[in-house]
Scaffold this active site. Structure first.
Site, PDB file in Angstrom:
ATOM      1  N   HIS A  33       0.852  -1.191   0.000  1.00 28.01           N
ATOM      2  CA  HIS A  33       0.000   0.000   0.000  1.00 28.01           C
ATOM      3  C   HIS A  33       0.889   1.243   0.000  1.00 28.01           C
ATOM      4  O   HIS A  33       2.110   1.119   0.073  1.00 28.01           O
ATOM      5  CB  HIS A  33      -1.007   0.011   1.154  1.00 28.01           C
ATOM      6  CG  HIS A  33      -0.439   0.261   2.514  1.00 28.01           C
ATOM      7  ND1 HIS A  33       0.325  -0.661   3.185  1.00 28.01           N
ATOM      8  CD2 HIS A  33      -0.521   1.335   3.346  1.00 28.01           C
ATOM      9  CE1 HIS A  33       0.687  -0.178   4.364  1.00 28.01           C
ATOM     10  NE2 HIS A  33       0.193   1.043   4.487  1.00 28.01           N
TER      11      HIS A  33
ATOM     12  N   ASN B  45      -2.970   3.339  12.980  1.00 29.05           N
ATOM     13  CA  ASN B  45      -3.135   4.534  12.140  1.00 29.05           C
ATOM     14  C   ASN B  45      -4.440   4.450  11.343  1.00 29.05           C
ATOM     15  O   ASN B  45      -4.615   3.555  10.509  1.00 29.05           O
ATOM     16  CB  ASN B  45      -1.937   4.647  11.196  1.00 29.05           C
ATOM     17  CG  ASN B  45      -2.082   5.785  10.208  1.00 29.05           C
ATOM     18  OD1 ASN B  45      -2.864   6.711  10.405  1.00 29.05           O
ATOM     19  ND2 ASN B  45      -1.313   5.715   9.131  1.00 29.05           N
TER      20      ASN B  45
ATOM     21  N   HIS C 217      -7.209  -0.785   6.057  1.00 29.08           N
ATOM     22  CA  HIS C 217      -6.241   0.135   6.653  1.00 29.08           C
ATOM     23  C   HIS C 217      -6.020   1.340   5.743  1.00 29.08           C
ATOM     24  O   HIS C 217      -5.802   2.461   6.208  1.00 29.08           O
ATOM     25  CB  HIS C 217      -4.929  -0.608   6.902  1.00 29.08           C
ATOM     26  CG  HIS C 217      -3.778   0.269   7.245  1.00 29.08           C
ATOM     27  ND1 HIS C 217      -3.631   0.866   8.477  1.00 29.08           N
ATOM     28  CD2 HIS C 217      -2.715   0.673   6.499  1.00 29.08           C
ATOM     29  CE1 HIS C 217      -2.527   1.599   8.483  1.00 29.08           C
ATOM     30  NE2 HIS C 217      -1.953   1.498   7.297  1.00 29.08           N
TER      31      HIS C 217
ATOM     32  N   ASP D 200       5.856   3.510   5.209  1.00 28.54           N
ATOM     33  CA  ASP D 200       6.490   2.374   5.884  1.00 28.54           C
ATOM     34  C   ASP D 200       6.594   1.169   4.954  1.00 28.54           C
ATOM     35  O   ASP D 200       7.301   0.209   5.267  1.00 28.54           O
ATOM     36  CB  ASP D 200       5.751   1.997   7.177  1.00 28.54           C
ATOM     37  CG  ASP D 200       4.276   1.704   6.987  1.00 28.54           C
ATOM     38  OD1 ASP D 200       3.711   2.093   5.956  1.00 28.54           O
ATOM     39  OD2 ASP D 200       3.676   1.081   7.893  1.00 28.54           O
TER      40      ASP D 200
ATOM     41  N   HIS E 126       1.503   3.921   1.992  1.00 29.13           N
ATOM     42  CA  HIS E 126       2.159   4.573   3.126  1.00 29.13           C
ATOM     43  C   HIS E 126       3.668   4.327   3.087  1.00 29.13           C
ATOM     44  O   HIS E 126       4.124   3.276   2.639  1.00 29.13           O
ATOM     45  CB  HIS E 126       1.579   4.055   4.445  1.00 29.13           C
ATOM     46  CG  HIS E 126       0.164   4.480   4.677  1.00 29.13           C
ATOM     47  ND1 HIS E 126      -0.654   3.878   5.616  1.00 29.13           N
ATOM     48  CD2 HIS E 126      -0.587   5.453   4.098  1.00 29.13           C
ATOM     49  CE1 HIS E 126      -1.845   4.457   5.600  1.00 29.13           C
ATOM     50  NE2 HIS E 126      -1.824   5.418   4.700  1.00 29.13           N
TER      51      HIS E 126
END
Length: 245
Positions: free
Chosen positions: A96, A190, A159, A100, A98
Site C-alpha cells: 500500500h 493509524n 487500513h 512504511d 504509506h
C-alpha cells in the site's frame, strides 16, 4: 568491489551482546526460503516502531515484499541479502502507499530492482508525494519467479483504500502488510486513511479466500501467531470512535 563481512559481523556482534534496541535491521527466518525483516520508523510521536516486511529467495533472485521504513537500511538490507544468500534482489512489491511500505521504491529502482504496486497505490502515492513504482498491477495477479508462484489479492478498503495481501499457496503463507494487525496489540493503529466498516467486510473476504494459513505476517509487531486475521476482525468490531457514546 564489495567489503561487507566486517560490517555485517559487527552488526551481529551488537545483537549478540543483547542490545536489540540499537539494531536497525532484523532478519528472521520464517520457513524454507522465506524471511521476515524488520526495520523501525517514527509513527509520529517521536518513538521507534517496528515495521515488518518479507523476502523470498528464489533460483531467479530475491523478491522483496515491501521496503524498509528506515531510509538508512535500504542498502544494508540489499547487502545482507547478498552476503547471506549470494543472490541479488530482483523484484519488490509494495502492499500500500504509506511510506512504511514504499519508502525504498525509488532507491530499489535505481539499483535495477523491478518495483511493483497496484495502479490504485500508484495514484495515491502520487497524491501523497510518496515514492511510486516502475510497474503497475491492474488486477489481482499471479507472479512466477524462479521455482515459486504467489498471488496478489485486493480484498477492498481497510487500513488504506489500496491495501493488498499476498498468498503463497504451497507454503500457506499470508503476507498481510498493514491490513492485518498483530496479536501483540489491541490497538487499531493509524486510521488516517482507514475505512472501518469496509475493513470488516474485506477481512471476511480474506478469511474465505485463504482459510487456513500456516503463517500470517502483519505489518507491525509480532508475527508468530496464526490468529492475526481473526484478531484483526475482533479489534475492528470492538472499535469505538473517541466521540462515540
Amino acid at each position: 568491489m564489495r567489503i561487507y563481512p566486517a560490517i555485517l559481523l559487527l552488526s551481529l556482534s551488537f545483537s549478540l551482546l543483547g542490545q536489540p534496541q540499537t539494531t536497525k535491521l532484523k532478519i528472521a527466518h520464517l520457513t524454507g526460503d522465506f524471511y521476515v525483516y524488520t526495520t523501525y520508523g517514527d509513527p509520529g510521536d517521536g518513538s521507534l516502531f517496528p515495521s515488518n516486511s518479507m523476502y523470498l529467495v528464489t533460483s531467479a533472485g530475491v523478491v522483496l515484499f515491501d521496503t524498509p521504513w528506515d531510509t538508512t537500511q535500504f542498502q544494508p538490507l540489499l547487502d545482507s541479502i547478498e552476503f547471506k544468500h549470494h543472490k541479488a534482489a530482483v523484484i519488490c512489491i509494495s502492499t500500500h502507499f504509506h511510506n512504511d511500505k514504499t519508502a525504498g521504491l525509488a532507491y530499489f529502482r535505481q539499483k535495477g530492482i523491478k518495483t511493483f504496486t497496484t495502479a490504485l497505490t500508484d495514484s495515491l502515492s502520487k497524491l501523497a508525494d510518496q515514492n511510486s513504482a516502475q510497474y503497475l498491477i491492474s488486477k489481482d495477479s499471479l507472479f512466477a519467479v524462479g521455482q515459486y508462484q504467489f498471488q496478489t489479492f485486493y480484498p477492498g478498503k481497510g487500513h488504506s483504500p489500496d491495501n493488498i495481501v499476498l498468498w503463497f499457496e504451497e507454503d500457506k503463507i499470508l503476507y498481510g502488510g498493514c491490513f492485518i494487525k498483530s496479536t501483540e496489540t489491541n490497538s487499531i493503529g493509524n486510521l488516517s486513511d482507514a475505512n472501518i466498516p469496509e475493513w470488516i467486510i474485506s477481512i471476511g473476504k480474506v478469511q474465505r479466500k485463504f482459510p487456513a494459513p500456516r503463517f500470517v505476517i502483519p505489518g507491525h509487531q509480532d508475527f508468530t501467531s496464526t490468529q492475526s486475521v481473526s484478531h484483526t476482525l475482533t479489534i475492528l468490531k470492538n472499535y469505538k470512535p473517541a466521540n462515540s457514546h
